[in-house]
Structure formats: C-alpha cells, structure tokens
Write a protein that holds these residues in place. Structure first.
Motif, PDB file in Angstrom:
ATOM      1  N   LEU A  48     -65.413  76.269 -68.771  1.00  0.00           N
ATOM      2  CA  LEU A  48     -64.462  76.725 -69.781  1.00  0.00           C
ATOM      3  C   LEU A  48     -63.398  77.586 -69.111  1.00  0.00           C
ATOM      4  O   LEU A  48     -63.686  78.358 -68.220  1.00  0.00           O
ATOM      5  CB  LEU A  48     -65.190  77.574 -70.833  1.00  0.00           C
ATOM      6  CG  LEU A  48     -66.228  76.871 -71.686  1.00  0.00           C
ATOM      7  CD1 LEU A  48     -66.797  77.851 -72.686  1.00  0.00           C
ATOM      8  CD2 LEU A  48     -65.627  75.685 -72.399  1.00  0.00           C
ATOM      9  N   HIS A  49     -62.159  77.418 -69.567  1.00  0.00           N
ATOM     10  CA  HIS A  49     -61.069  78.224 -69.037  1.00  0.00           C
ATOM     11  C   HIS A  49     -60.561  79.092 -70.181  1.00  0.00           C
ATOM     12  O   HIS A  49     -59.966  78.588 -71.140  1.00  0.00           O
ATOM     13  CB  HIS A  49     -59.973  77.299 -68.509  1.00  0.00           C
ATOM     14  CG  HIS A  49     -58.837  78.029 -67.868  1.00  0.00           C
ATOM     15  ND1 HIS A  49     -59.034  79.013 -66.927  1.00  0.00           N
ATOM     16  CD2 HIS A  49     -57.497  77.922 -68.025  1.00  0.00           C
ATOM     17  CE1 HIS A  49     -57.858  79.475 -66.546  1.00  0.00           C
ATOM     18  NE2 HIS A  49     -56.916  78.838 -67.195  1.00  0.00           N
ATOM     19  N   PRO A  75     -58.112  81.358 -70.836  1.00  0.00           N
ATOM     20  CA  PRO A  75     -56.746  81.325 -71.376  1.00  0.00           C
ATOM     21  C   PRO A  75     -56.469  80.026 -72.114  1.00  0.00           C
ATOM     22  O   PRO A  75     -55.781  80.025 -73.147  1.00  0.00           O
ATOM     23  CB  PRO A  75     -55.872  81.442 -70.120  1.00  0.00           C
ATOM     24  CG  PRO A  75     -56.739  82.123 -69.128  1.00  0.00           C
ATOM     25  CD  PRO A  75     -58.131  81.635 -69.388  1.00  0.00           C
ATOM     26  N   GLY A  76     -57.025  78.926 -71.610  1.00  0.00           N
ATOM     27  CA  GLY A  76     -56.844  77.642 -72.277  1.00  0.00           C
ATOM     28  C   GLY A  76     -57.519  77.614 -73.632  1.00  0.00           C
ATOM     29  O   GLY A  76     -57.001  77.032 -74.588  1.00  0.00           O
ATOM     30  N   LEU A  77     -58.673  78.250 -73.725  1.00  0.00           N
ATOM     31  CA  LEU A  77     -59.382  78.311 -75.004  1.00  0.00           C
ATOM     32  C   LEU A  77     -58.557  79.065 -76.025  1.00  0.00           C
ATOM     33  O   LEU A  77     -58.451  78.665 -77.181  1.00  0.00           O
ATOM     34  CB  LEU A  77     -60.735  79.012 -74.832  1.00  0.00           C
ATOM     35  CG  LEU A  77     -61.792  78.274 -74.024  1.00  0.00           C
ATOM     36  CD1 LEU A  77     -63.075  79.084 -74.013  1.00  0.00           C
ATOM     37  CD2 LEU A  77     -62.046  76.906 -74.596  1.00  0.00           C
ATOM     38  N   ALA A 114     -55.401  79.308 -76.099  1.00  0.00           N
ATOM     39  CA  ALA A 114     -54.311  78.433 -76.510  1.00  0.00           C
ATOM     40  C   ALA A 114     -54.807  77.363 -77.476  1.00  0.00           C
ATOM     41  O   ALA A 114     -54.095  76.924 -78.365  1.00  0.00           O
ATOM     42  CB  ALA A 114     -53.690  77.777 -75.281  1.00  0.00           C
ATOM     43  N   PHE A 115     -56.026  76.959 -77.291  1.00  0.00           N
ATOM     44  CA  PHE A 115     -56.609  75.885 -78.090  1.00  0.00           C
ATOM     45  C   PHE A 115     -56.973  76.360 -79.498  1.00  0.00           C
ATOM     46  O   PHE A 115     -57.126  75.569 -80.410  1.00  0.00           O
ATOM     47  CB  PHE A 115     -57.863  75.399 -77.368  1.00  0.00           C
ATOM     48  CG  PHE A 115     -58.387  74.078 -77.843  1.00  0.00           C
ATOM     49  CD1 PHE A 115     -57.670  72.914 -77.626  1.00  0.00           C
ATOM     50  CD2 PHE A 115     -59.600  73.989 -78.492  1.00  0.00           C
ATOM     51  CE1 PHE A 115     -58.154  71.684 -78.057  1.00  0.00           C
ATOM     52  CE2 PHE A 115     -60.097  72.764 -78.925  1.00  0.00           C
ATOM     53  CZ  PHE A 115     -59.366  71.615 -78.706  1.00  0.00           C
ATOM     54  N   ARG A 158     -52.099  75.568 -70.782  1.00  0.00           N
ATOM     55  CA  ARG A 158     -53.324  75.859 -70.028  1.00  0.00           C
ATOM     56  C   ARG A 158     -54.447  74.966 -70.537  1.00  0.00           C
ATOM     57  O   ARG A 158     -54.597  74.780 -71.742  1.00  0.00           O
ATOM     58  CB  ARG A 158     -53.716  77.325 -70.192  1.00  0.00           C
ATOM     59  CG  ARG A 158     -52.807  78.302 -69.471  1.00  0.00           C
ATOM     60  CD  ARG A 158     -52.962  78.192 -67.954  1.00  0.00           C
ATOM     61  NE  ARG A 158     -52.008  79.029 -67.232  1.00  0.00           N
ATOM     62  CZ  ARG A 158     -50.772  78.675 -66.928  1.00  0.00           C
ATOM     63  NH1 ARG A 158     -50.328  77.498 -67.309  1.00  0.00           N
ATOM     64  NH2 ARG A 158     -49.985  79.479 -66.262  1.00  0.00           N
ATOM     65  N   PRO A 159     -55.230  74.416 -69.612  1.00  0.00           N
ATOM     66  CA  PRO A 159     -56.283  73.480 -70.017  1.00  0.00           C
ATOM     67  C   PRO A 159     -57.499  74.210 -70.572  1.00  0.00           C
ATOM     68  O   PRO A 159     -57.690  75.397 -70.323  1.00  0.00           O
ATOM     69  CB  PRO A 159     -56.640  72.785 -68.710  1.00  0.00           C
ATOM     70  CG  PRO A 159     -56.359  73.811 -67.667  1.00  0.00           C
ATOM     71  CD  PRO A 159     -55.219  74.633 -68.160  1.00  0.00           C
ATOM     72  N   ILE A 160     -58.330  73.487 -71.317  1.00  0.00           N
ATOM     73  CA  ILE A 160     -59.543  74.105 -71.848  1.00  0.00           C
ATOM     74  C   ILE A 160     -60.649  74.136 -70.805  1.00  0.00           C
ATOM     75  O   ILE A 160     -61.517  74.979 -70.851  1.00  0.00           O
ATOM     76  CB  ILE A 160     -60.038  73.380 -73.114  1.00  0.00           C
ATOM     77  CG1 ILE A 160     -60.099  71.876 -72.894  1.00  0.00           C
ATOM     78  CG2 ILE A 160     -59.172  73.720 -74.304  1.00  0.00           C
ATOM     79  CD1 ILE A 160     -60.824  71.138 -73.990  1.00  0.00           C
ATOM     80  N   SER A 173     -64.111  64.891 -70.938  1.00  0.00           N
ATOM     81  CA  SER A 173     -63.297  66.061 -71.297  1.00  0.00           C
ATOM     82  C   SER A 173     -62.825  65.946 -72.743  1.00  0.00           C
ATOM     83  O   SER A 173     -62.666  66.953 -73.428  1.00  0.00           O
ATOM     84  CB  SER A 173     -62.122  66.220 -70.339  1.00  0.00           C
ATOM     85  OG  SER A 173     -61.356  65.056 -70.310  1.00  0.00           O
ATOM     86  N   LEU A 177     -65.253  71.585 -78.693  1.00  0.00           N
ATOM     87  CA  LEU A 177     -64.589  72.890 -78.763  1.00  0.00           C
ATOM     88  C   LEU A 177     -63.778  73.016 -80.043  1.00  0.00           C
ATOM     89  O   LEU A 177     -63.700  74.101 -80.630  1.00  0.00           O
ATOM     90  CB  LEU A 177     -63.690  73.087 -77.543  1.00  0.00           C
ATOM     91  CG  LEU A 177     -64.426  73.548 -76.289  1.00  0.00           C
ATOM     92  CD1 LEU A 177     -63.532  73.435 -75.073  1.00  0.00           C
ATOM     93  CD2 LEU A 177     -64.880  74.993 -76.443  1.00  0.00           C
ATOM     94  N   PHE A 214     -57.364  68.749 -70.286  1.00  0.00           N
ATOM     95  CA  PHE A 214     -57.009  69.079 -71.666  1.00  0.00           C
ATOM     96  C   PHE A 214     -57.887  68.263 -72.591  1.00  0.00           C
ATOM     97  O   PHE A 214     -58.539  67.314 -72.171  1.00  0.00           O
ATOM     98  CB  PHE A 214     -55.526  68.769 -71.910  1.00  0.00           C
ATOM     99  CG  PHE A 214     -54.604  69.603 -71.077  1.00  0.00           C
ATOM    100  CD1 PHE A 214     -54.206  70.851 -71.514  1.00  0.00           C
ATOM    101  CD2 PHE A 214     -54.159  69.156 -69.841  1.00  0.00           C
ATOM    102  CE1 PHE A 214     -53.358  71.634 -70.732  1.00  0.00           C
ATOM    103  CE2 PHE A 214     -53.326  69.935 -69.062  1.00  0.00           C
ATOM    104  CZ  PHE A 214     -52.921  71.172 -69.510  1.00  0.00           C
TER     105      PHE A 214
END
Lengths: 267, 450
Positions: A102-103, A105-107, A109-110, B355-357, A68, A75, B449
């Motif tokens: 891939l999530h 909403p998390g992307l 945020a990232f 929120r995780p990637i 991960s 990413l 994450f």
C-alpha cells in the motif's frame, strides 16, 4: 424401537428453528448495518439493495495481470466501509515476495485516510487467518482485509469461521484471493474483477491519448439472493462512491423487490 | 572420576545460567565469577520460612544438580562473600549486629583484595581482618592503597556496595510453587490465572499499570524459560494479561520440552507507571470499552506477530515516492497527529490521482521501448510479461534531493509516466536519467493504479 414413529420432539423443532434463524442471520440482526455503494444503480445489484456489513466478501482478479485491479476494487470497497462506519481498518498482508505494498499518499488520493489503517505484516497464512478472525471479534473495528495470493489453509471451514465471526460482530471482512483460487468457501459475496480500458474511443490524431476514469468489470460470482452477472462499475474518488459506468447492456434488470428482503432503501 | 579440560568461557556461561535460576529466590541476583553467585535476599527469606530454611532449600536443590555449595548470609556483600569462602560451616549466617565480631578471626584474604597486597600484609603480621580493622586507617591507605580501606569499609558496612543484577528486576512479582512438579502446560495455565489476578490486584491497588510482563517457568532440572509479553498501553487488566500469556504458552506448545516437570512459576511486571483510572459510565458500562478492546487486540497482534509488524502510516517530508511515507510500529510513542490531506496537496499540487495505490518498495528495472528523448514507453517487459501501452500521461519530473547529498550514484532525475496497457492495467513507470546526459537511461516499474 417404537421411537421412530413418535412425533418430532419439541427440542428438535426448536433447534431447527434456531438453525434456520442463524442461517438467515436474524439472530444477530442488531449488529448489522446496510452499506451502500454510493450509487443507487449499483446498490440494486445486491439483495436488499445494499451490502450487509457483516459479510465476508471475496475479491478475485480475473487473471494474473488483473491483480492490481482487484486490489483497487477491494480498496474501493474498503473506502466505502470507512466512509460509512467508524473505527480503524485492519489490513493483513503476508510478507509477500510479490511486494505489492500500500502507498499511503496514493490511498489518500484514492479516498482512504491512511490514519485509519493498521497494517499487519504476517509471516504465514495460519497467522493471517488467525489475525483476521481476531479482528472480526472486535466490534470497534470498521473492517478487516486479508491479502492471500497463495492459499493452502483457506478453505470452507476457515471461511465459515470468518463468516460466522463477521456475522456476530458486524465487522466486514474482505479477502483478496488468487485468480486461480477454487474450491467452495462460505463467502457471502464473491466478485471477480478485471480492469477495463478507458472507455472513450481514442482520437485518431493523438499518438498516446490520456487515461480515462477508473472502471472495473465486476462479475458477481456468488451472492445469496442476487443474480449473478457482470457490470461495468466505475470509481469516483471525489465522492468516494461507485457508479455504474454504462447502461446494463441488454441484460434483464433485477426484479424490483426480492422476496426475502425486509429492508429496502427508497428514493 | 572424570576429567575435563578447563574451559573458562563455558564455566562462565553455566554460572550465568545458574544465576538466572536463582532468581527464584530473589529478583536481585548477580553472578560473581569465577565461582560465586550473589543474591540479595532482603525481604525474600520469609517466603521460604526464614534464612535457615532458605539456605537449606538452596543446598538441597543445588546438590541435586551436582553442585556443592557454601552459603554465607550477612548484612554486607563483603561479609557474606567472606563467610561463604572462609566460614567454618557449609552455611554461615551472621546476625545484623555481629558482623564485626564474626569477621575478626578471618584471614585478610577474605577481604577480596589483590594477592600482592595479601602478601605484603602477611609479611608485617597483619594476618586477620580483626587486626587490620583496629589499625589507623590513614597509614594503611597510604601504604597499601585506597582499595584496601575501601574493601574493609564495605565489609563492615561503612561504605555502600551495590550489585548490578543479571536481569532487570521486576517492579512487582508474584510466584507460585508446586508441591508436585507440573507436567502439562494446561495445568500451568490454570495456576497462571490466579497468579495474574493477584498481580493485577497489586497493580490496581498501587494505581499502576505495566508495559511488560514476564512469566518464568522453572523446570525441575534448573532450566528456566522466560515468556515475555508486551502491551502497547499501560495495563493492569487480569483478563487481558492472562489472554496474552496463554496465547504465548499455546504458541510455545510442542516446541517446549517440559522435561520432568515445572516446580515453580514467577510472574513479574516491568516498566510500571501511574495509570489513570477508567471512568465507569452512568449506565454501568465502562466508557471507551470498545476502544480498549481494540488496544487489547493490538497487543495480541503485537505479541504474536511482533510489534514491528503492526504498523501505521506516517507522512515523511520527501518528494521521492518511496521516501514520502513510513510505516512505523503502532506502539511507537510520541507521534504527532498529522494531516494527510495537506501533505498530499503539498506533494502533488492540484492533480489528485498522480500517486498510485500500490507501490513497489524498491523500483524494479524493466526493458522498455520508448520515444526519445522524453516520450512514454510503447512496449515494456516486467517480470517476464510483455505489456503494450495504449494510453499515457506524463512526464512528472522528480528531481533528486540534492540537499541530502546522497552518496549513491544512481540518484538521478526521474520522469514518471502513468500508462495504461491493452488489458486496462495502469502502471506508474519512470525513466531514470535524461537522454541528454546519460547514454542509456533506465526504465523502472514503480507503482500501480486501480
């Protein structure tokens, strides 16, 4: 039979020149963009103080547990790409039994806008390599990422094809490979990634302290014109940029100018 | 002579197959069980040099398959049906104004009516269509039902009759026949180029674009292979269509048995719509050139990988992580533009890294040792690997969506924790259920994450 002794033919000479030009990539310089990692210190790791956009970058986790983290680093590189170049990014993933998806909403945020990602779900490795090669043929794209935790067909030839295509179009290619991946490939840059535990020393009174900033240990395993070594590099999702997490501990800095680099960033 | 047991289902299947084969003569065909095929040859006969030559061609080819056919060609479906079954020759062609006279002598059985009605009519001496046609209609309808009059009108062309085609007919089609059957797919690719170019020209002239193209390969032995390609936007660009089709043909490659060769290919364009023209920029270069290139790439992905596997992300109004996003096919139309940033702000307020990637689409149960009642786990085991936690944040409580009234019993409150293990791995775990209510709440692994 006297041909041996004659002067090298002009045709051969010309071809030799062309070959060396192709090897340097100067024939296709026009499509090439120099990408910054967002931090001058991190940029200095790479030759010409930047990453060429038209390169094939391989990202490997250091061990199984670090996958991960490797995905995160890939990413983060994609986020830099999307930040500096227009166009969508193609994400190619096998119908993976491990199911790391891939999530969106998390992307966000990232630091990646999910709207710019086209996700391909692919049955086999052959189709994945095909899809990546096709994507590299389309200069409209920003980049293409392939996730290949198990590889059978990805070898020197396959990677050379990707690398050449990338060079022609200026589209960046990222390949996520397994920690066990071995064998020679034609990647321009190979990074091995492991996550680093939050750097501050835990305060004694707290049972489980809070999580710190995202920091990876990036080991540069291959990059023409750069020294290999490892760096602790952090990710800043607010500025969408990398930064050097700590001072280069006891390592010699890169020479100020590398001989083969016509391009340099100043300041 | 060989005898076989009568198998109606098998017969029907074969008839359907043969009907598909007849699409080579006209796009508008239908099976007429138990033993007929109806072909609408309006505007198609001249392709083979007229009706006589067309029927000759059908006879020759069908006899090669071992069928003995009778053909009737007429203005109405009814008349053609009657002629093929009750005509006095293998091929019977009725000119457009001779329908009535040609049918006069035929028995009433040629009207496609029930056996019972035929018996009753014969008993009173109404034996031919001609006699019936001259009788007053009202008493006929009163005595023998409206069906009889309807059938009579349909045969004479006074009442319309339509046929529902076995396959949707294309909006445009081009075809090519080969004098000698073609034995390699490469050769087909060559003639495909021409075919596609003329198709593209037709579409271009009409100002149309199509969303689907189907290439039919007709094997000498009557086998028909359909090769479908779809485009996500309207297309009439020959080079693009050729590329899509060639890729499909190549993928077909060895798995396709070409048999004794292919004698005809047909290319059809489906779902055509008016297409706006692309403006050519002042520099002579087409504008949006590369954007169109991207569309072409998406089409090729769609045709090789399936359009469902080429996806884009859309937000979905839900707080439950696995339901807060959806991956839809990129060819999906009518998708509103969306703002991910606002969506994310709504979803998790101020904290931006909650929120995780990466997410497991289905949370996986883990064994965890945690502080009761609401502490984060200290140890856990996931996929047979052990993790020791040194840092943790949380909980973030997500209550089930009671307004959905999900029937599943496992819709319980989730307490999410962000944790870090000794090797720097960062996970998103949650405990489902509360210690106060459930005896043993379960722990799940859900995300990662960077």
């Amino acid at each position: 039979m006297s041909r041996k002794k004659t002067m090298p033919s002009p045709v051969v000479e010309k071809l030799k020149k062309q070959i060396s030009a192709i090897e340097k990539g100067s024939l296709v310089e026009k499509n090439n963009i120099f990408l910054s990692t967002g931090s001058h210190e991190v940029d200095r790791i790479f030759p010409a103080n930047s990453i060429e956009s038209s390169s094939l970058i391989e990202v490997l986790p250091e061990s199984y547990r670090q996958r991960s983290a490797a995905m995160g680093a890939a990413l983060a590189l994609s986020a830099r790409l999307l930040h500096q170049k227009p166009g969508p990014l193609i994400w190619c993933q096998l119908r993976d039994p491990e199911r790391l998806h891939l999530h969106a909403p998390g992307l966000m945020a990232f630091g990646i806008d999910p709207q710019r990602i086209v996700k391909l779900t692919i049955k086999n490795e052959q189709d994945l390599l095909w899809a990546m090669e096709e994507a590299l043929d389309c200069p409209y794209l920003c980049g293409v990422v392939g996730v290949l935790w198990k590889e059978k067909l990805y070898n020197f030839t396959a990677s050379r094809r990707l690398s050449l295509r990338a060079r022609e179009s200026g589209v960046s290619a990222l390949m996520l490979r397994s920690h066990r991946a071995n064998g020679t490939t034609a990647a321009d840059i190979r990074l091995s990634v492991s996550a680093k535990i939050s750097s501050e020393m835990p305060p004694r009174k707290v049972f489980l302290p809070r999580i710190g900033k995202t920091i990876w240990n990036l080991e540069l395993k291959k990059c023409r014109g750069a020294r290999s070594g490892s760096w602790q590099i952090g990710w800043n999702h607010e500025t969408v940029s990398f930064d050097l997490a700590s001072q280069l501990a006891g390592r010699a800095p890169l020479p100020e100018s590398t001989a083969s680099s016509p391009h340099r960033y100043t300041g | 002579m060989k005898t076989f047991e009568y198998d109606p289902a098998e017969d029907q299947a074969d008839l359907d197959k043969l009907t598909l084969w007849t699409i080579r003569y006209s796009p508008w065909v239908a099976a007429d069980p138990p033993d007929g095929i109806i072909i609408d040859i309006s505007g198609c006969a001249h392709l083979l040099g007229g009706e006589e030559l067309l029927s000759k061609d059908i006879h020759i080819r069908l006899s090669r398959f071992g069928f003995n056919a009778r053909i009737g060609i007429a203005d109405t479906i009814g008349a053609a049906w009657a002629m093929s079954r009750f005509g006095n020759a293998r091929t019977k062609i009725i000119k457009y104004d001779k329908t009535e006279t040609a049918l006069e002598r035929l028995p009433i059985a040629a009207l496609r009516i029930e056996q019972k009605t035929i018996k009753r009519l014969t008993r009173v001496g109404l034996k031919t269509i001609g006699i019936l046609n001259h009788k007053p209609r009202a008493p006929l309808a009163a005595r023998y039902g409206k069906g009889l009059v309807d059938r009579l009108d349909q045969v004479m062309g006074r009442k319309p009759e339509s046929l529902s085609p076995i396959a949707e007919p294309p909006d445009y089609r081009t075809h090519q026949k080969f004098v000698e059957p073609i034995l390699t797919l490469e050769q087909i690719t060559l003639s495909l180029d021409q075919l596609t170019i003329s198709m593209a020209d037709m579409l271009e002239c009409a100002g149309l674009g199509a969303r689907q193209f189907i290439l039919c390969l007709y094997r000498v032995d009557g086998n028909v292979k359909w090769i479908k390609v779809r485009t996500s936007t309207l297309s009439n660009e020959a080079s693009h269509i050729i590329r899509l089709l060639t890729e499909k043909l190549a993928a077909l490659g060895e798995s396709y048995d070409i048999g004794f060769g292919i004698e005809q290919i047909i290319l059809g364009a489906y779902h055509t719509e008016i297409m706006s023209h692309h403006q050519i920029g002042l520099g002579g270069k087409k504008e949006n050139g590369s954007a169109r290139e991207f569309q072409a790439l998406i089409d090729r992905y769609g045709n090789r990988l399936g359009f469902n596997n080429v996806g884009k992300f859309l937000p979905r109004e839900s707080h439950i992580p696995e339901r807060s996003e959806q991956l839809i096919s990129i060819s999906e139309k009518g998708v509103k533009p969306h703002n991910w940033k606002n969506f994310l702000d709504n979803l998790q307020g101020g904290s931006h890294l909650g929120r995780p990637i990466l997410l497991l689409p289905i949370p996986e149960p883990i064994t965890a040792i945690a502080e009761v009642p609401d502490g984060p786990p200290v140890h856990f085991e996931w996929r047979r690997l052990k993790y020791r936690i040194i840092r943790a944040e949380g909980p973030e409580r997500l209550a089930p969506e009671w307004w959905h009234l999900m029937p599943e019993a496992d819709e319980l409150t989730r307490d999410y924790f962000r944790v870090e293990d000794t090797e720097g791995g960062r996970f998103w775990l949650f405990r489902q259920g509360l210690y106060e209510y459930e005896k043993t709440p379960t722990w799940f692994m859900h995300g990662f994450f960077a």
